[in-house]
Design a protein around this motif. Sequence first.
Motif, short mmCIF file in Angstrom:
data_model
loop_
_atom_site.label_atom_id
_atom_site.label_comp_id
_atom_site.label_asym_id
_atom_site.label_seq_id
_atom_site.Cartn_x
_atom_site.Cartn_y
_atom_site.Cartn_z
N VAL A 1 12.89 7.61 -1.17
CA VAL A 1 12.04 7.10 -0.09
C VAL A 1 12.00 5.58 -0.09
CG1 VAL A 1 9.67 6.97 0.73
CG2 VAL A 1 10.63 9.18 0.09
N ILE A 2 11.80 4.99 -1.28
CA ILE A 2 11.71 3.52 -1.36
C ILE A 2 13.03 2.89 -0.97
CG2 ILE A 2 11.22 1.57 -2.88
CD1 ILE A 2 8.80 3.30 -2.34
N ARG A 3 14.15 3.48 -1.41
CA ARG A 3 15.45 2.93 -1.04
C ARG A 3 15.69 3.03 0.45
NH1 ARG A 3 18.56 0.93 1.10
NH2 ARG A 3 20.83 0.76 0.86
N THR A 4 15.17 4.05 1.07
CA THR A 4 15.37 4.23 2.51
C THR A 4 14.73 3.09 3.30
OG1 THR A 4 15.39 6.64 2.27
CG2 THR A 4 14.95 5.77 4.46
N LEU B 1 0.83 -1.20 0.00
CA LEU B 1 0.00 0.00 0.00
C LEU B 1 0.87 1.25 0.00
CD1 LEU B 1 -2.89 1.10 0.13
CD2 LEU B 1 -2.73 1.03 2.62
N PHE B 2 1.95 1.23 0.75
CA PHE B 2 2.85 2.39 0.80
C PHE B 2 3.45 2.67 -0.58
CE2 PHE B 2 7.33 3.73 1.18
CZ PHE B 2 7.14 4.99 1.70
N ILE B 3 3.94 1.64 -1.25
CA ILE B 3 4.57 1.83 -2.56
C ILE B 3 3.55 2.29 -3.59
CG2 ILE B 3 5.73 0.63 -4.45
CD1 ILE B 3 7.18 -1.05 -2.41
N LEU B 4 2.35 1.70 -3.56
CA LEU B 4 1.30 2.11 -4.50
C LEU B 4 0.88 3.56 -4.26
CD1 LEU B 4 -0.96 -1.08 -4.68
CD2 LEU B 4 0.62 -0.22 -6.41
N LEU B 5 0.87 3.99 -3.00
CA LEU B 5 0.54 5.39 -2.70
C LEU B 5 1.61 6.33 -3.25
CD1 LEU B 5 -0.90 5.22 0.94
CD2 LEU B 5 -2.12 5.87 -1.13
N CYS B 6 2.87 5.91 -3.20
CA CYS B 6 3.94 6.73 -3.78
C CYS B 6 3.73 6.88 -5.28
CB CYS B 6 5.30 6.07 -3.51
SG CYS B 6 5.85 6.15 -1.80
#
Length: 689
Positions: A326-329, A291-296
């Motif tokens: 953000v995703i890499r973090t 959900l977090f990645i899709l929101l990005c």
Amino acid sequence: MNINKSAVVPAIYIIITATVIAFFFPREGKFRYQFNEGKPWKYGLLTAPYDFPIYKDAGSIDAARDSIRKKSEPYFRFNSENETAKLESWNSRRKQLEKKDVPSQTLDYVDKSLKYLYKRGIVAATDIELMKKENHARVKTLTNSVAEIRSLSDFHSVKSAYEEIINSATPNIDRDELRRYNINEYLTENLFYDAETTNAIIEEQIADIAPSSGMVQEGERIVDRGEVIDSRTYSILSSYKKEHETKSGGAKRSNIILIGQIAVIFGILLSFALYLLTFNATIFYKRKNLLFILLCILTACLFSALCVKYNFINIYILPFAIIPIVIRTFFDSHTALFTHIITVLLCSLVALFPYEFLTLQILSGIVVIFGLKELSQRSQLFRCSLFVLIAYVVFYFGLILFQEGDFSKINWEMMIYFGINFFMLMFSYLLIFMLEKIFGFLSPITLVELSNINNPLLRELSETNPGTFQHSMQVSLLASKAGEKIGANTQLIRTGALYHDIGKMNNPAFFTENQKEGVNPHEKLSFEQSAQIIIAHVTDGVKMAEKAGLPKAIIDFIVTHHGKGKTKFFYNSFRNTFPDKPVNEKAFTYPGPNPFSKETALLMMADSVEAASRSLKVYTDETIRDRINRIIDDQISDGLLDDAPITFKDIKITKEVFLERLKTIYHTRISYPELNVTADQRHNGQSPA
């Protein structure tokens, strides 16, 4: 299969994301030019390809509508039903008054006044106030479909009509006598505001407003490179854009276009889902992560669509590079790069120059991945943002020179856009901090900060429980080294291990590593009491961690490092001392839960192995290996590692890592064989060569 069932919710998330993106994407034919009033035209000579009207802008049409509404005169309609009833009521009252010898001239005056006022019109006070509020000095009255323009001052309310009758009486009429007749009871509204007719007339006038203010003929020159776009040219360009979008499909085929958009967008997101399933299934099946990645992705697409649709900022101002940052973090580099590629691929569907857009954005994303290969400091985010800015500028110059071969074709405004983009990227650290709190993630930067031994909790642990602190340090080294070999999050393990035993600070003397020689407080306690004190260090540690605001991921190490295992020393001692007495299993069992990740499983193994290795009398390869195997095999047989996603191969590698590290810690050496000496050599006092 369970996999299919668990994939239903992620699939729904992806379908919803594709639908929302498609809904916000523009569905008109794409216009190739971007322009702003007061800015120079940055393309070549533009001529009209066909005839089209110069549409008035929305502001002009709205102004014309407002003018019509302000100048329009509201309509009022007479209704004599209530008036007739009131006059008949007065006639009855008059007959009664005549019998009481009321002067006829007074009664005639009232008759005349009532008829006069009703003829002029009595209006509700609220309608009069409404007309004054809307600044209407004149109105139109309708009588049998005939309209007459009247001044608003011609009308009375019931109250003012009554006052008019009293105040206009001639001197020979007694006003006090008039008031006793209750004339106000025979007054009522007979003229009413007709909102329906008023609005209908206004809408007819608005409908007659011309939507255009002229025509552009085919082949007519519109604008050339470098010319500043004035208001008229802007209107012509806006009209050309509108006409182009209408001719290329527009609203007529919007539903069909929407279906096509959903298909394309869903196909792109499906490829992303297949990547996750193949290379990082834990993200796909863990709802919060997906959900977090899709929101990005969704956020970037929505901002892109709004920029292109309403043309309020240039799309290159949007900091797309913040997505891989953000995703890499929070995840790995491969997922960050693939997410970035999917995002810019979706956004290129609405970008004015998709080839250039894709080239710049993909290359900037690659720069981010290399710049944040090992993220551990805030300064890396600044350096990464600077590298992205340099990459944008260099690649943009390269593209223009490659395509145009002319320095004059460089749009220097792009440097401003890239600068704003860089400035926005600088806030990525703040965004990462906010996302950590919202989604419960842990960034490497936060883990590094938490693992600083000057942190208040760790400093207190080192000062009050030096033995426990040294044990935690050794466990941290053991577990993180093993995690490095089997692909676990080593920084998370290292930090979690430092905090896993902080609960021992409440009763340090009850733990072996903190006891002074010859002092053991457990000797005065029962086995159950001792076990409960030992077990309490888990719950005490959780309370301390929560009070200190430690993240949940760190608290997980505290609650799972013993799982649902037993305090075996006291449990076995009880069983040996009281073989016939029933055992209260709960009194000797940790609350759990058992480890549920590679990281927490490694900590459990490292914690037990490090503690047990201290009790060895002789440190050799054989004794250390035997102790490691016995400890970890017991944990497996007790089912403590059943919930952790760790394989037998991982466990085998972990055992080897533990062995090598413990051999280094305890400096094990092999025994050197002695050379046999003959009797003659001993007699002569010779040593072997």
